[in-house]
Scaffold this active site. Structure first.
Site, PDB file in Angstrom:
ATOM      1  N   MET A  12      16.633 -20.711 -10.118  1.00 18.47           N
ATOM      2  CA  MET A  12      18.075 -20.918  -9.901  1.00 18.47           C
ATOM      3  C   MET A  12      18.752 -19.566  -9.705  1.00 18.47           C
ATOM      4  O   MET A  12      18.484 -18.614 -10.438  1.00 18.47           O
ATOM      5  CB  MET A  12      18.693 -21.567 -11.137  1.00 18.47           C
ATOM      6  CG  MET A  12      18.145 -22.922 -11.438  1.00 18.47           C
ATOM      7  SD  MET A  12      19.279 -24.158 -10.803  1.00 18.47           S
ATOM      8  CE  MET A  12      18.411 -25.641 -11.272  1.00 18.47           C
ATOM      9  N   SER A  13      19.631 -19.524  -8.713  1.00 17.47           N
ATOM     10  CA  SER A  13      20.404 -18.306  -8.442  1.00 17.47           C
ATOM     11  C   SER A  13      21.671 -18.705  -7.708  1.00 17.47           C
ATOM     12  O   SER A  13      21.639 -19.615  -6.866  1.00 17.47           O
ATOM     13  CB  SER A  13      19.585 -17.355  -7.564  1.00 17.47           C
ATOM     14  OG  SER A  13      20.427 -16.379  -6.978  1.00 17.47           O
ATOM     15  N   SER A  14      22.763 -18.017  -8.015  1.00 12.98           N
ATOM     16  CA  SER A  14      24.006 -18.300  -7.285  1.00 12.98           C
ATOM     17  C   SER A  14      23.821 -18.002  -5.803  1.00 12.98           C
ATOM     18  O   SER A  14      24.494 -18.577  -4.954  1.00 12.98           O
ATOM     19  CB  SER A  14      25.147 -17.449  -7.839  1.00 12.98           C
ATOM     20  OG  SER A  14      25.275 -17.687  -9.215  1.00 12.98           O
ATOM     21  N   GLY A  50      19.673 -14.123 -18.691  1.00 13.43           N
ATOM     22  CA  GLY A  50      18.499 -14.809 -18.141  1.00 13.43           C
ATOM     23  C   GLY A  50      17.378 -13.824 -17.828  1.00 13.43           C
ATOM     24  O   GLY A  50      17.626 -12.685 -17.415  1.00 13.43           O
ATOM     25  N   LYS A 110      15.395 -14.097 -15.382  1.00 15.84           N
ATOM     26  CA  LYS A 110      15.163 -13.923 -13.939  1.00 15.84           C
ATOM     27  C   LYS A 110      15.472 -12.480 -13.542  1.00 15.84           C
ATOM     28  O   LYS A 110      14.768 -11.877 -12.764  1.00 15.84           O
ATOM     29  CB  LYS A 110      15.982 -14.896 -13.102  1.00 15.84           C
ATOM     30  CG  LYS A 110      15.627 -14.786 -11.615  1.00 15.84           C
ATOM     31  CD  LYS A 110      16.230 -15.881 -10.797  1.00 15.84           C
ATOM     32  CE  LYS A 110      17.678 -15.608 -10.515  1.00 15.84           C
ATOM     33  NZ  LYS A 110      17.870 -14.454  -9.590  1.00 15.84           N
ATOM     34  N   MET A 120      28.672 -13.643 -13.310  1.00 15.66           N
ATOM     35  CA  MET A 120      29.535 -13.387 -12.153  1.00 15.66           C
ATOM     36  C   MET A 120      30.010 -14.724 -11.572  1.00 15.66           C
ATOM     37  O   MET A 120      30.479 -14.787 -10.441  1.00 15.66           O
ATOM     38  CB  MET A 120      28.779 -12.568 -11.105  1.00 15.66           C
ATOM     39  CG  MET A 120      28.374 -11.194 -11.659  1.00 15.66           C
ATOM     40  SD  MET A 120      28.181  -9.920 -10.417  1.00 15.66           S
ATOM     41  CE  MET A 120      26.866 -10.597  -9.430  1.00 15.66           C
ATOM     42  N   GLY A 121      29.868 -15.791 -12.350  1.00 17.25           N
ATOM     43  CA  GLY A 121      30.390 -17.084 -11.918  1.00 17.25           C
ATOM     44  C   GLY A 121      29.473 -17.812 -10.950  1.00 17.25           C
ATOM     45  O   GLY A 121      28.307 -17.477 -10.800  1.00 17.25           O
ATOM     46  N   HIS A 155      22.739 -20.800 -15.928  1.00 20.11           N
ATOM     47  CA  HIS A 155      23.846 -20.365 -16.794  1.00 20.11           C
ATOM     48  C   HIS A 155      24.081 -21.397 -17.905  1.00 20.11           C
ATOM     49  O   HIS A 155      24.385 -21.042 -19.039  1.00 20.11           O
ATOM     50  CB  HIS A 155      25.135 -20.224 -15.979  1.00 20.11           C
ATOM     51  CG  HIS A 155      25.077 -19.165 -14.915  1.00 20.11           C
ATOM     52  ND1 HIS A 155      25.149 -19.453 -13.565  1.00 20.11           N
ATOM     53  CD2 HIS A 155      24.969 -17.825 -15.005  1.00 20.11           C
ATOM     54  CE1 HIS A 155      25.093 -18.323 -12.879  1.00 20.11           C
ATOM     55  NE2 HIS A 155      24.974 -17.336 -13.711  1.00 20.11           N
TER      56      HIS A 155
HETATM   57  O1  PAF Z   1      23.576 -10.976 -14.242  1.00 18.28           O
HETATM   58  C1  PAF Z   1      24.768 -10.961 -13.893  1.00 18.28           C
HETATM   59  O2  PAF Z   1      25.352 -11.990 -13.572  1.00 18.28           O
HETATM   60  C2  PAF Z   1      25.509  -9.639 -13.865  1.00 18.28           C
HETATM   61  O3  PAF Z   1      24.688  -8.599 -13.477  1.00 18.28           O
HETATM   62  C3  PAF Z   1      26.233  -9.315 -15.183  1.00 18.28           C
HETATM   63  C4  PAF Z   1      25.242  -9.121 -16.324  1.00 18.28           C
HETATM   64  C5  PAF Z   1      27.194 -10.430 -15.549  1.00 18.28           C
HETATM   65  C6  PAF Z   1      27.026  -8.022 -15.050  1.00 18.28           C
HETATM   66  O4  PAF Z   1      27.985  -8.119 -14.045  1.00 18.28           O
END
Ligand code: PAF
Length: 283
Positions: free
Chosen positions: A184-186, A147, A149, A30-31, A37
């Site tokens: 780590m998490s957005s 991941g 997590k 999800m960026g 990532h």
């Molecule tokens: O883990 C994520 O970032 C989201 O849940 C995913 C797998 C991209 C689906 O939107």
């Protein structure tokens, strides 16, 4: 590296890559990319000939009152990290193209989604499995990296892939942590300075649980109580769940075993964080 927003164009590109015999490695996100990532992308680069990253804040996996609108977004910085990691194609569709008017098809995995995050975020996994199925159909990957997590998400996606006979190898990658242990998490960007330091209660609690398990404690209830006490010692912490589960079925495990995983979801202020660890592995 190319950024593609058009769904049909993306699918054509990937279909023709497959026809040419190129192995497609796919990292769905999800960026707001971070080192977690990056580790997925680096592994994807090693394993695939065409490395595809998707960036899509998927509206169907957010519930009412959750952070869909405020979820952090920064395509420019994401593109920089992606390019450095060797990404070939970024797929960044618009929500109106992924879910056009009249959209009516969803994928639901039963059982595994009834517990943990599925219980506190109804409909969340239906949104995840739906978008991942759509992304797999568009990107046509040979392998996809996720991941650990999001432990339950990974288990649900593995089940879905198996149940639907999707020809995609699912690769789970270790949790990447900050130097002080925070996973780590957005969403870490939401934390104030004080909340950031209180958030270390999660990794502290996982380490405490591991020490208890390795020291001979076999009662899940006793370990969960020690974890609970550690977490509530932080003034802004609110527990969503603390559970010890069997790693594949995610069933509660009253007496711990080698396959026990401790899963936490805790709100620090308004920010919901998740983390997990195998009890017999060092964090
Ligand atoms: O883990 C994520 O970032 C989201 O849940 C995913 C797998 C991209 C689906 O939107």
């Amino acid at each position: 590296m190319e950024i593609i927003t058009d769904v049909n164009l993306m699918q054509q590109r990937c279909l023709s890559a497959r026809e040419q015999g190129r192995r497609i490695a796919f990292v769905p996100t999800m960026g707001y990319l971070h080192a977690g990532h990056r580790s997925l992308l680096e592994e994807g680069r090693r394993r695939g000939e065409l490395l595809v990253l998707s960036i899509f804040v998927n509206p169907t996996q957010f519930g009412q009152g959750e952070d869909f609108e405020s979820y952090p977004r920064d395509l420019t910085s994401d593109a920089g990290l992606a390019e450095a990691a060797g990404v070939d194609l970024i797929f960044a569709p618009e929500a109106r193209d992924m879910y056009p008017p009249g959209y009516a098809t969803y994928v639901d995995v039963e059982g595994l989604t009834d517990t943990l995050c599925g219980r506190s975020r109804p409909g969340h996994f239906r949104g995840v499995t739906t978008v991942v199925t759509k992304l797999f159909t568009i990107v046509q990957p040979h392998l996809a990296l996720f991941g650990c997590k999001d432990f339950q998400q990974l288990a649900v996606i593995r089940r879905m892939t198996g149940d639907l006979n999707l020809p995609v190898e699912i690769v789970g990658m270790p949790i990447v942590r900050e130097a002080d242990g925070l996973a780590m998490s957005s969403r870490n960007v939401y934390l104030s300075k004080s909340e950031r330091s209180q958030a270390l209660a999660l990794v502290d609690a996982l380490r405490l649980a591991g020490r208890l398990a390795r020291g001979g404690e076999s009662s899940a209830a006793a370990i969960i109580e020690a974890v609970r006490r550690r977490i509530v010692s932080e003034p802004d912490a609110g527990i969503d769940y603390i559970q010890i589960c069997r790693k594949d079925s995610l069933e509660d495990q009253p007496v711990i075993g080698r396959d026990s995983v401790l899963l936490l979801a805790v709100k620090i202020g308004k920010t919901r964080l998740i983390d997990n660890a195998y009890l017999f592995e060092e964090v």
